[in-house]
Design an enzyme around this catalytic site. Structure first.
Site, short mmCIF file in Angstrom:
data_model
loop_
_atom_site.label_atom_id
_atom_site.label_comp_id
_atom_site.label_asym_id
_atom_site.label_seq_id
_atom_site.Cartn_x
_atom_site.Cartn_y
_atom_site.Cartn_z
N ASP A 41 3.44 -8.12 -2.33
CA ASP A 41 2.16 -8.07 -1.63
C ASP A 41 2.20 -8.86 -0.32
O ASP A 41 2.93 -9.84 -0.20
CB ASP A 41 1.08 -8.62 -2.57
CG ASP A 41 -0.32 -8.31 -2.06
OD1 ASP A 41 -0.47 -7.41 -1.22
OD2 ASP A 41 -1.27 -8.98 -2.51
N ASN A 88 -3.24 3.08 -4.05
CA ASN A 88 -2.86 3.02 -2.64
C ASN A 88 -3.21 4.30 -1.87
O ASN A 88 -3.18 4.30 -0.63
CB ASN A 88 -1.38 2.68 -2.46
CG ASN A 88 -1.03 1.24 -2.76
OD1 ASN A 88 0.07 0.92 -3.20
ND2 ASN A 88 -1.98 0.33 -2.54
#
Ligand code: FPP
Length: 223
Positions: A8, A56
């Site tokens: 991340d 996503n």
């Protein structure tokens, strides 16, 4: 030893430098190559990397597109070298919805590297922990299969023979699981690192492993 990583902070890494988000992903992909090398050197047997989640898709299509392009290019460029190093690559996720080119690369890299014995690298792509459980349940119902135990259920996960992660690392300072490997991380140790993914270094991996080795895993029992 199985280490799973939530990579991340690519976007924030780029923003901090006044660069477009995709530049962060590009640097993130370079780090993927490195981390495979480090993990292999450190004797890790399985490395699972969260590359694209079922959530996503909510990102702008240019970014989604770029991530798929990055995946395809990365595989085309790096697979032969990784193969020589004994890397086996497996892709884990939902096939539905992925572009044909991505699916072709998926099939090709798995076939191409299937004899790799040094390390297995699993790329979680269009992956969601809930989606995986739901897909398993659907197939169980379709098969009319009676599930008596956790082992019976496990057969229906995307990669049934993948051992549970011993350690999950998340970069960028967020302390969440974000729908990663929900079934498999029941007893995993978690390490959260206050660093964006493109800044991840070998020392960070070593330190996480050291942390891990000091923890006492009881799996619900007592010592
Ligand atoms: C999280 O950062 C990262 C991703 C959603 C994509 C991860 C992909 C790669 C590291 C590269 C592609 C992978 C391969 C296998 C070549 P973010 O964009 O959520 O960062 P932010 O939270 O700072 O916005």
């Amino acid at each position: 030893m199985h280490v799973a990583i939530i990579m991340d902070g690519n976007g924030r890494w780029a923003k901090k430098r006044g660069l477009p988000r995709i530049e962060g992903h590009r640097r993130g992909a370079e780090k993927v190559e490195k981390v495979v090398e480090w993990a292999s050197d450190l004797g890790i047997d399985y490395l699972t990397l969260y590359a694209f989640s079922t959530e996503n898709w909510r990102r702008p299509w240019e970014e989604v597109n770029f991530l798929f392009k990055l995946f395809v290019e990365f595989m085309k460029k790096k697979v032969q070298r990784m193969k020589k190093e004994g890397v086996r690559i497996r892709i884990m996720g939902r096939r539905e919805g992925l572009p044909d080119e991505v699916l072709d690369v998926w099939n090709w890299v798995e076939e191409e590297t299937k004899d790799g014995r040094k390390i297995t690298v699993v790329i979680a792509l269009n992956y969601g922990g809930r989606a995986e459980i739901l897909d398993a349940v659907r197939r169980i119902v379709k098969d009319g299969r009676k599930i008596e135990s956790e082992e019976d259920f496990r057969e229906y996960l995307y990669i049934p023979d993948l051992p549970d992660p011993d350690l999950v690392i998340r970069t960028s300072g967020e302390m969440r699981i974000s729908n990663f490997l929900l079934w498999q991380i029941a007893y995993s140790e978690l390490v959260f690192l206050d660093k964006y993914w493109p800044d991840f270094e070998k020392e960070d991996l070593e330190k996480a492993l050291e942390d891990f080795s000091r923890r006492e895993r009881r799996f619900g029992g007592i010592r």
